[in-house]
Write a protein that holds these residues in place. Structure first.
Motif, PDB file in Angstrom:
ATOM      1  N   UNK A   1      52.959  51.681  40.620  1.00 31.03           N
ATOM      2  CA  UNK A   1      51.972  52.611  41.195  1.00 31.03           C
ATOM      3  C   UNK A   1      50.776  52.813  40.266  1.00 31.03           C
ATOM      4  N   UNK A   2      50.885  52.344  39.017  1.00 30.03           N
ATOM      5  CA  UNK A   2      49.748  52.439  38.087  1.00 30.03           C
ATOM      6  C   UNK A   2      49.089  51.077  37.874  1.00 30.03           C
ATOM      7  N   UNK A   3      49.499  50.108  38.666  1.00 35.44           N
ATOM      8  CA  UNK A   3      49.018  48.729  38.478  1.00 35.44           C
ATOM      9  C   UNK A   3      47.991  48.426  39.563  1.00 35.44           C
ATOM     10  N   UNK A   4      46.771  48.087  39.158  1.00 39.43           N
ATOM     11  CA  UNK A   4      45.771  47.726  40.172  1.00 39.43           C
ATOM     12  C   UNK A   4      46.030  46.302  40.670  1.00 39.43           C
ATOM     13  N   UNK A   5      45.447  45.992  41.804  1.00 41.11           N
ATOM     14  CA  UNK A   5      45.568  44.617  42.328  1.00 41.11           C
ATOM     15  C   UNK A   5      44.990  43.634  41.321  1.00 41.11           C
ATOM     16  N   UNK A   6      43.935  44.041  40.656  1.00 41.42           N
ATOM     17  CA  UNK A   6      43.335  43.117  39.669  1.00 41.42           C
ATOM     18  C   UNK A   6      44.233  42.927  38.452  1.00 41.42           C
ATOM     19  N   UNK A   7      44.961  43.972  38.067  1.00 47.84           N
ATOM     20  CA  UNK A   7      45.887  43.829  36.934  1.00 47.84           C
ATOM     21  C   UNK A   7      47.017  42.853  37.293  1.00 47.84           C
ATOM     22  N   UNK A   8      47.569  42.997  38.506  1.00 50.50           N
ATOM     23  CA  UNK A   8      48.609  42.060  38.974  1.00 50.50           C
ATOM     24  C   UNK A   8      48.043  40.639  38.989  1.00 50.50           C
ATOM     25  N   UNK A   9      46.858  40.498  39.564  1.00 51.71           N
ATOM     26  CA  UNK A   9      46.232  39.165  39.676  1.00 51.71           C
ATOM     27  C   UNK A   9      45.949  38.563  38.302  1.00 51.71           C
ATOM     28  N   UNK A  10      45.573  39.397  37.359  1.00 47.15           N
ATOM     29  CA  UNK A  10      45.238  38.889  36.023  1.00 47.15           C
ATOM     30  C   UNK A  10      46.430  38.191  35.380  1.00 47.15           C
ATOM     31  N   UNK A  11      47.594  38.824  35.458  1.00 47.19           N
ATOM     32  CA  UNK A  11      48.789  38.224  34.842  1.00 47.19           C
ATOM     33  C   UNK A  11      49.242  36.994  35.629  1.00 47.19           C
ATOM     34  N   UNK A  12      49.192  37.072  36.947  1.00 43.92           N
ATOM     35  CA  UNK A  12      49.549  35.886  37.753  1.00 43.92           C
ATOM     36  C   UNK A  12      48.585  34.736  37.442  1.00 43.92           C
ATOM     37  N   UNK A  13      47.322  35.046  37.286  1.00 47.30           N
ATOM     38  CA  UNK A  13      46.340  33.983  37.003  1.00 47.30           C
ATOM     39  C   UNK A  13      46.586  33.335  35.634  1.00 47.30           C
ATOM     40  N   UNK A  14      46.901  34.136  34.627  1.00 47.29           N
ATOM     41  CA  UNK A  14      47.110  33.551  33.292  1.00 47.29           C
ATOM     42  C   UNK A  14      48.412  32.738  33.286  1.00 47.29           C
ATOM     43  N   UNK A  15      49.508  33.336  33.747  1.00 45.23           N
ATOM     44  CA  UNK A  15      50.825  32.705  33.603  1.00 45.23           C
ATOM     45  C   UNK A  15      51.034  31.578  34.627  1.00 45.23           C
ATOM     46  N   UNK A  16      50.831  31.906  35.899  1.00 38.39           N
ATOM     47  CA  UNK A  16      51.201  30.949  36.960  1.00 38.39           C
ATOM     48  C   UNK A  16      50.073  29.960  37.256  1.00 38.39           C
ATOM     49  N   UNK A  17      48.896  30.483  37.599  1.00 38.03           N
ATOM     50  CA  UNK A  17      47.776  29.564  37.843  1.00 38.03           C
ATOM     51  C   UNK A  17      47.483  28.770  36.571  1.00 38.03           C
ATOM     52  N   UNK A  18      47.590  29.437  35.418  1.00 40.36           N
ATOM     53  CA  UNK A  18      47.346  28.759  34.140  1.00 40.36           C
ATOM     54  C   UNK A  18      48.300  27.593  33.933  1.00 40.36           C
ATOM     55  N   UNK A  19      49.572  27.788  34.247  1.00 41.86           N
ATOM     56  CA  UNK A  19      50.544  26.694  34.093  1.00 41.86           C
ATOM     57  C   UNK A  19      50.237  25.569  35.076  1.00 41.86           C
ATOM     58  N   UNK A  20      49.900  25.936  36.324  1.00 46.78           N
ATOM     59  CA  UNK A  20      49.483  24.894  37.273  1.00 46.78           C
ATOM     60  C   UNK A  20      48.281  24.132  36.721  1.00 46.78           C
ATOM     61  N   UNK A  21      47.276  24.861  36.247  1.00 44.05           N
ATOM     62  CA  UNK A  21      46.053  24.208  35.746  1.00 44.05           C
ATOM     63  C   UNK A  21      46.366  23.250  34.596  1.00 44.05           C
ATOM     64  N   UNK A  22      47.155  23.716  33.641  1.00 46.10           N
ATOM     65  CA  UNK A  22      47.448  22.894  32.450  1.00 46.10           C
ATOM     66  C   UNK A  22      48.223  21.631  32.860  1.00 46.10           C
ATOM     67  N   UNK A  23      49.245  21.800  33.680  1.00 46.03           N
ATOM     68  CA  UNK A  23      50.050  20.634  34.064  1.00 46.03           C
ATOM     69  C   UNK A  23      49.248  19.711  34.994  1.00 46.03           C
ATOM     70  N   UNK A  24      48.555  20.278  35.958  1.00 49.35           N
ATOM     71  CA  UNK A  24      47.773  19.462  36.907  1.00 49.35           C
ATOM     72  C   UNK A  24      46.673  18.673  36.175  1.00 49.35           C
ATOM     73  N   UNK A  25      45.977  19.347  35.267  1.00 52.19           N
ATOM     74  CA  UNK A  25      44.864  18.691  34.561  1.00 52.19           C
ATOM     75  C   UNK A  25      45.355  17.642  33.577  1.00 52.19           C
TER      76      UNK A  25
END
Ligand code: HXC
Ligand code: NAP
Length: 269
Positions: free
Chosen positions: A106-130
């Motif tokens: 309840x104290x987590x903004x949508x952008x805070x959730x997105x920030x961690x997903x972007x670093x950890x998950x999208x970041x791993x996709x980016x590193x492996x894909x690239x």
């Protein structure tokens, strides 16, 4: 630590380590470098990543630094081109950049959730894909740094739990898809590791740390060297028939609560 593998077993290998400027990932970088690999460290902060590479070079190892954000696909692709042009095809790719903090949902903004997903998950996709066009094929080994939170839900970490669950599935999907090209893709799931930013954030007081340790089957935090040893195994030919595996290195923490209360047989009143 006693060497279980031999000496300079990664001579002539090139390793790309995303998030390699501190903590667990820098420990992995040093272990791979000690075994002869050229390690390319990547993280956001230019001074921090350069200092980490300089420290390895001062110890006699081969290292280079690249400042980039794993959320920026073009920057990651450019980093792989830079490493390959300087040192040849990449043999080992570690994806360990991550962000985490404790926050009730309840104290987590949508952008805070997105920030961690972007670093950890999208970041791993980016590193492996690239990495794909810049790998030594066959023979390359990818290692994702995940966490028990990928499987075990935890309060105040919905962002990191969701992100690391995705990291596990990226790892297993790519192992399936890239196996025929001779590319292995595995993950390491560290438990609580001493002297890291992660544990400073998740267990910030001596009291919290002591209570945490009493819930772990092996009753201790792990060390960066514990994770580095597992990474060396996944990087080298000892694991040549292992792909799609998520290896736990967590003192049994992911098995459940091993506190004295939890392991006491209840008796009738
Ligand atoms: C609630 C927070 C917050 C907090 C940031 N935010 N910190 N919300 N509680 N403690 C919110 C901000 O308000 C903002 O939302 C959004 O998150 C993005 O914040 P930024 O500061 O702009 O993001 P950024 O500069 O990209 O930094 C990312 C970060 C930061 C994750 C927030 O802490 C970081 O750089 N961390 C890297 C180091 C790290 O975390 N190491 C530990 C990894 S350990 P609004 O809505 O205001 O815009 C780890 C441990 C174990 O992963 C494994 C568990 C899975
Ligand atoms: P850490 O020292 O904070 O390491 C995080 C690294 O990622 C740093 O090098 C950081 O450098 C880099 N980074 C962060 N955001 C980035 C971004 N957007 N782009 C590029 N690089 C970025 O933390 P740690 O505790 O050692 O954790 C390392 C890994 O182990 C993480 O994947 C974490 O989830 C995992 N893990 C840790 C524990 C633990 O007990 N610590 C337990 C389980 C799993 P910059 O700030 O320069 O970007």
């Amino acid at each position: 630590m006693k060497n279980c593998f031999g000496d300079r077993i990664l001579a002539d290998k090139v390793a790309f380590i995303a998030g390699g400027s501190s903590g667990i990932n820098l420990g992995i970088a040093e272990r791979l470098a000690e075994q002869g690999a050229l390690v390319a460290l990547l993280s956001r902060k230019p001074e921090k990543v350069q200092a980490a590479a300089d420290d390895l070079i001062a110890k006699g190892y081969r290292a280079m630094a690249i400042a980039a954000d794993v959320r920026d696909y073009a920057a990651i692709e450019a980093a792989f081109v830079q490493v390959k042009n300087a040192h040849g095809p990449i043999d080992i790719v570690v994806s360990g950049a991550a962000g985490n903090f404790l926050a009730p949902t309840v104290a987590l903004s949508a952008n805070a959730f997105k920030t961690v997903v972007d670093i950890d998950l999208l970041g791993t996709f980016n590193v492996f894909r690239a990495s794909f066009d810049h790998l030594r094929k066959p023979g390359a080994s990818h290692i994702a740094i995940t966490a028990p939170q990928a499987v075990n839900p935890m309060a105040f970490q919905i962002h990191a739990c969701a992100a690391k669950a995705g990291v596990n599935m990226v790892t297993r999907c790519l192992a399936l898809e890239w196996g025929p090209a001779g590319i292995r893709v595995n993950g390491i799931s560290p438990g609580p590791i001493a002297e890291t930013e992660g544990m400073a954030r998740l267990s910030p007081t001596p009291e919290a740390e002591a209570a945490f340790k009493q819930s772990i089957p092996l009753r201790a935090y792990g060390t960066k060297a514990d994770i580095a040893e597992m990474a060396l195994y996944l990087a080298c030919d000892a694991s040549r028939y292992v792909t799609g595996a998520i290896l736990d290195c967590d003192g049994g923490w992911s098995l459940g609560d091993a506190s004295a209360d939890a392991l006491t047989v209840p008796t009738r009143g």
